[in-house]
Motif scaffolding. Sequence first.
Motif, mmCIF file in Angstrom:
data_model
loop_
_atom_site.group_PDB
_atom_site.id
_atom_site.type_symbol
_atom_site.label_atom_id
_atom_site.label_comp_id
_atom_site.label_asym_id
_atom_site.label_seq_id
_atom_site.Cartn_x
_atom_site.Cartn_y
_atom_site.Cartn_z
ATOM 1 N N ASN A 1 52.141 36.301 44.264
ATOM 2 C CA ASN A 1 50.952 36.854 45.211
ATOM 3 C C ASN A 1 50.436 37.741 44.383
ATOM 4 O O ASN A 1 50.182 38.511 44.548
ATOM 5 C CB ASN A 1 51.922 37.378 46.383
ATOM 6 N N GLU B 1 46.843 38.720 45.340
ATOM 7 C CA GLU B 1 47.397 39.765 46.883
ATOM 8 C C GLU B 1 47.416 41.063 45.890
ATOM 9 O O GLU B 1 46.112 41.956 46.403
ATOM 10 C CB GLU B 1 47.880 39.308 47.263
ATOM 11 N N SER C 1 40.754 37.746 41.677
ATOM 12 C CA SER C 1 40.780 38.161 42.374
ATOM 13 C C SER C 1 39.918 39.332 41.772
ATOM 14 O O SER C 1 39.635 40.313 42.402
ATOM 15 C CB SER C 1 42.054 38.382 42.737
#
Lengths: 292, 294
Positions: free
Chosen positions: B149, B152, B187
């Motif tokens: 992840n 995130e 991201s």
Amino acid sequence: MNRVIAVAGGKGGTGKTFIAVNVAYLLSERGTVLLIDADVENPTTTIFMKTPPKRVIEIRSFKPVIVEERCTKCGLCIKCCPEHALVLLPSGNILFVEEMCSGCGICKLVCRSNAVVDGKRLDGFYKYYEPNTKLSLIAGELKPGNRRHNTLIAKLIEDHKDLFERYDFVVIDSPPGTAAGVYSTLEYADTIIAVVEPTPLGANDLRKFLTLVKMFGDKKLVVVLNKYGIPGGCYEEISNIVTASKATLFTIPYNKLIIETYIHGDIFVKRHPRSSITSKFRKLVSSLDYTT
Amino acid sequence: MEIVVASGKGGTGKTFVASNLAYFLIGRGILTVCVDADAEAPDLLLALGGVRKNISILEVSRSRKARINYDKCSLCMKCLETCNFNAISIIGGKPVVNDVYCEGCGACSFVCPANAIKYDVKKTGVIRVDISGFRIPVVTADLEVGGRNTGELVYLAKEKAHEVGHHLGAKLIVVDAAAGIGCPVISSLAGADVLLVVAEPTPQSFMGARRLLETASGFNLKTFVIVNKCDLNPGFMKKFLEDLDAEVLGNIPYDYSVVKAYTQMTPILAYRPSSKVSRTLSSLFSKFIKKVMT
């Protein structure tokens, strides 16, 4: 039994691809070699092949397609999507945000009216090269914009692991880092080569990488200290880490000729067979080949 | 304003540029918060003098992993057939989950007729805030090894940096991105204003830079390229600059003292302020600041 060698190491730019390509080339003098480029975000082994791929295939995975006529707007798929890739619009229609989707398929499973059907999303490519009869390359390549590199790496290894036994050696060029994708590249390897550079950053990342290696109990670990001899490098620190992890240490010096050869996309040991650096590579490769 | 330093290929000098840019900005009185978004191999703090003072360490536990209750499991193997991530395999006749591959999506649990699959929430990583040796606030995303992840964690680190920045009255956030173009890099790019691509004049780096620019094309970022180690391959430079569809801010020559500065955990601007590299960096950063802050 064939030998599977993963070339990894944590930090980016330490020389993983350089080591992997040269090791693969020297191993191909001893037997057949399959080189797998698992750095799907930037697969640069392809630059060294100097030939176009023989075959390119598209890799696709599940994405939902919603059949409007069947959809009852119950919202269950939206509620269950763990990635929030399905959004209910004020109009009552469902918007699919492809970039967020992991391809898990739970939306299709939970739909009571069969309104979610299989679509295919392009994740990337497998490119197959055969530069000579002894060496083959399979390079995975992520489609820019796709977030699922870890899944693509796992799939690349899984899809080709049955090929491993057809070769005398398999060399896997791993991506930088320590995440799930790197784990996939180490899983079927019996030897891990960790390539490190003599900087505090290199040492720091090697330490983290070694905690990943510890998740496997049964791998042989070789540390290649690349760019050896850079003034001011932290050699003692790295040597201590190597000793503590019971790894074998090899060094490759920092050398202008290496950079020059690398820049031209040439394989060093092929271009400079009599160089002292090539002798160092030969020693490394002898230690990997336990058939002799 | 959020500035992302990225490269596509590893080892071109992202952390080198990010650490020196932050040091430069602070020296000009422009308060800056740094984010180390290379969560798989975070080094930015080291390049900025190490930890002077830790402010906070936040453990992030958001990774759901399937757990099979074997007292209920009927060994139907529906979970194994359903998993799209190959996270379940048969070991000793039983379905076994490999946490590294489990996305925690819930598909296996949904199809299990025996209701034998529940989820554990496991550690994703850590987000720490430190004041570095050079008095620069650094927010570090540090992923658990084998984690998945990363994106995130990078979002959370950036969010934290904005919070710290707001508190300190900092105008700029400098994000040191991971190598590559995957999830953590996306991201890093999402929500940013400026992309600073650090490239070296090699075909390998060119390939990475091109793929990065393609990835970034959807984000509407002001984009500049810095060519690091520019004298490694002068012949390649012309082609390189023509083919990259982005404004080239300038070139940085190769210098051994950069490695020495790293060893001292000191930005080169502080370690050898009058060296050629430092002078080049300073004029390049001045130009950069003028371009992005006006």
